[in-house]
Design an enzyme around this catalytic site. Structure first.
Site, short mmCIF file in Angstrom:
data_model
loop_
_atom_site.label_atom_id
_atom_site.label_comp_id
_atom_site.label_asym_id
_atom_site.label_seq_id
_atom_site.Cartn_x
_atom_site.Cartn_y
_atom_site.Cartn_z
N SER A 1 0.83 -1.20 0.00
CA SER A 1 0.00 0.00 0.00
C SER A 1 0.86 1.25 0.00
O SER A 1 1.95 1.27 0.57
CB SER A 1 -0.91 0.03 1.23
N LYS B 1 -4.26 -6.62 4.02
CA LYS B 1 -4.31 -5.56 3.00
C LYS B 1 -5.76 -5.28 2.59
O LYS B 1 -6.15 -4.12 2.36
CB LYS B 1 -3.48 -5.97 1.78
N HIS C 1 -7.29 -3.21 5.24
CA HIS C 1 -6.72 -1.87 5.06
C HIS C 1 -7.52 -1.11 4.01
O HIS C 1 -7.92 0.04 4.21
CB HIS C 1 -5.25 -1.98 4.65
N ASN C 2 -7.77 -1.76 2.86
CA ASN C 2 -8.50 -1.09 1.79
C ASN C 2 -9.94 -0.80 2.19
O ASN C 2 -10.50 0.23 1.80
CB ASN C 2 -8.46 -1.94 0.52
N GLU D 1 -9.87 2.17 4.23
CA GLU D 1 -9.63 3.29 3.31
C GLU D 1 -10.95 3.76 2.70
O GLU D 1 -11.21 4.96 2.61
CB GLU D 1 -8.66 2.82 2.23
#
Length: 482
Positions: A128, A183, A186-187, A190
């Site tokens: 990222s 990940k 995380h997205n 986001e």
């Protein structure tokens, strides 16, 4: 002298990672399926570096030190599997294939086991930070075959972003698809962060009537508070950017948002695991609603939609909005970590939650100051179930609650859509309510489907069925939980 690592894929992320590795003293072998791009790269961005070009997969393999380390920076999905199939016959036992794309984590789990049967070690690494992060220091989340970690650790930790204390935002996450799972979350966070900021923007613009110059100053000031983060910083920059006519460019951008699927995957996984990831899921749906541009225009005319101005002191409203944004952001991360915990326990990954927060501290899109506080919270209590129960975050939520309620209520009253801030406060209200109305829901389920219920005056685990009408049966349906 042979290369330390090979990289396949010379789009901007691949090129920037290669240049980052070269800067850190590693010899990189570069390859691209369209071979002409290799020479273009060597004669362009990589000119004067120690990067080596390869003009076939065999050439790439021949130019690497053993155990060979090959990183795929290609589009997620079938392309990754196609490259793996082409590479396997060329590699020796113990060689390592790394997927640095945005893979769906079950694919990384499958690839780990598939390649292990062939003696090849697989790493699924979430990367990222976008183009800038790849070039100057991304957040990297590796998972897969742990025996490969010591081989790639020196490279990955050298190129990763560093915290102010010098800690690399890269460490081993867990086996199988754990790296790409983290990940994915995380997205998802986001998605939530971005939508929350957009809701604050609409409240300021359509509710308070603030100009882009005023919002530029507000977001710049907010970035000096607990909201200090990459997304707040770039939002301030966006409001300050003028086009060739000296007008705010952002106001000329069509209000339809795209998505690549990682937010959707996060929501689907949360539903599979029974985790109420309400804020992030609403952020995904908000993008879906934005895509209905033509329908929204027609519906707006049909309903005669207007947004009522927000009356009162604008500075007070802006301060209340800052608190609502901060509290909602905490809920977004809290829900994300609830999902990570459940997935870790379900898949026996033994993830380190504080360490996960550290991976996101710098380099990535959701980097923010309070990720250090999240790491501290999990270091103080590794068994922390709900981030909002930590004294630091509990204090913020409680102090922000009056302003948060005020903003969400006013938005609904004025006709401003606020799906994520409303979802966040509704989740907290539900999560902190000792007795919810689900007793009635369970009675309804038993009434029409004999699904049974537990009683407050009997031990947990005992199930009962009532023949509510006298016409139904006394036999219960099977009980089950999701």
């Amino acid at each position: 002298m042979k290369g330390d690592i090979g990289v396949i894929g010379l789009a901007v992320m691949g090129q920037n990672l290669i240049l980052n590795m070269n800067d850190k003293g590693f010899k990189v072998v570069a390859f691209n399926r369209t071979v002409s791009k290799v020479d273009d790269f060597l004669n362009g961005a990589a000119k004067g570096t120690n990067v080596i070009g390869a003009h076939s997969l065999q050439d790439l393999v021949d130019k690497l030190e053993k155990p060979r380390k090959i990183m795929l920076m290609v589009r997620a999905g079938q392309v990754v599997d196609d490259f793996i199939e082409q590479l396997v016959p060329l590699l020796d036992k113990g060689d390592i294939i790394i997927d640095g794309g945005n893979a769906n984590f079950p694919d990384s789990t499958r690839r780990t086991h598939y390649l292990a049967e062939k003696g090849i070690r697989f790493i699924g690494a979430g990367v990222s930070g976008g183009e800038e992060g790849a070039r100057h220091g991304p957040s990297i989340m590796p998972g897969g075959d742990e025996s490969a970690w010591p081989e790639i650790k020196p490279i990955f930790q050298a190129i990763a972003a560093k915290t102010p204390q010098g800690e690399p935002c890269c460490d081993w996450v867990g086996r199988d698809g754990a790296g790409h799972f983290v990940k994915m979350v995380h997205n998802g966070i986001e998605y939530g962060d971005m939508q929350l900021i957009c809701e604050a923007y609409q409240f300021m613009k359509d509710g308070l009537g603030l100009s882009d110059d005023e919002m530029h100053l507000i977001f710049s000031e907010w970035n000096k508070t607990e909201l200090d983060s990459y997304l707040i910083q770039i939002t301030a920059d966006i409001f300050g950017y003028k086009d060739e006519n000296g007008e705010p460019l952002v106001e000329k951008i069509l209000d339809t948002a795209g998505q690549k699927g990682t937010g959707k995957w996060t929501g689907i996984n949360a539903l599979d695991l029974g985790i109420p990831l309400t804020l992030i899921t609403e952020a995904v749906f908000a993008r879906c609603v934005s895509a209905f541009k033509d329908q929204r225009i027609q519906a707006g005319k049909l309903f005669g939609k207007t947004i009522a101005p927000v009356e009162g002191d604008k500075a007070e409203w802006v301060n209340a909005l800052r608190q609502a944004l901060l509290a909602s952001k905490i809920i977004s991360y809290a829900q994300g970590f609830m999902l990570i915990r459940e997935a870790s326990e379900t898949n026996d990954w033994a993830l380190n939650y504080g360490n996960t927060a550290l991976l996101w501290r710098e380099g990535c899109i959701i980097r923010s100051a309070f990720l250090g506080n999240i790491r501290d919270a999990y270091e103080a209590n590794p068994d922390l179930v709900f981030l909002g129960s930590d004294p630091y975050f509990k204090g913020i939520l409680e102090s922000c609650l009056p302003a948060w309620r005020k903003v969400v209520a006013k938005a609904i009253e004025s006709g401003i859509a606020m799906p994520c801030m409303a979802a966040a406060i509704t989740f907290l209200d539900g999560y902190t309510t000792e007795r919810l109305p689900a007793n009635l829901l369970q009675a309804q389920r038993d009434y029409f489907g004999a699904h049974t219920y537990e009683r407050t005056d009997r031990p947990r685990g005992e199930f009962f069925h009532t023949n509510w009408t006298g016409k139904g049966g006394d036999t219960a349906s099977t009980t089950y939980d999701i």
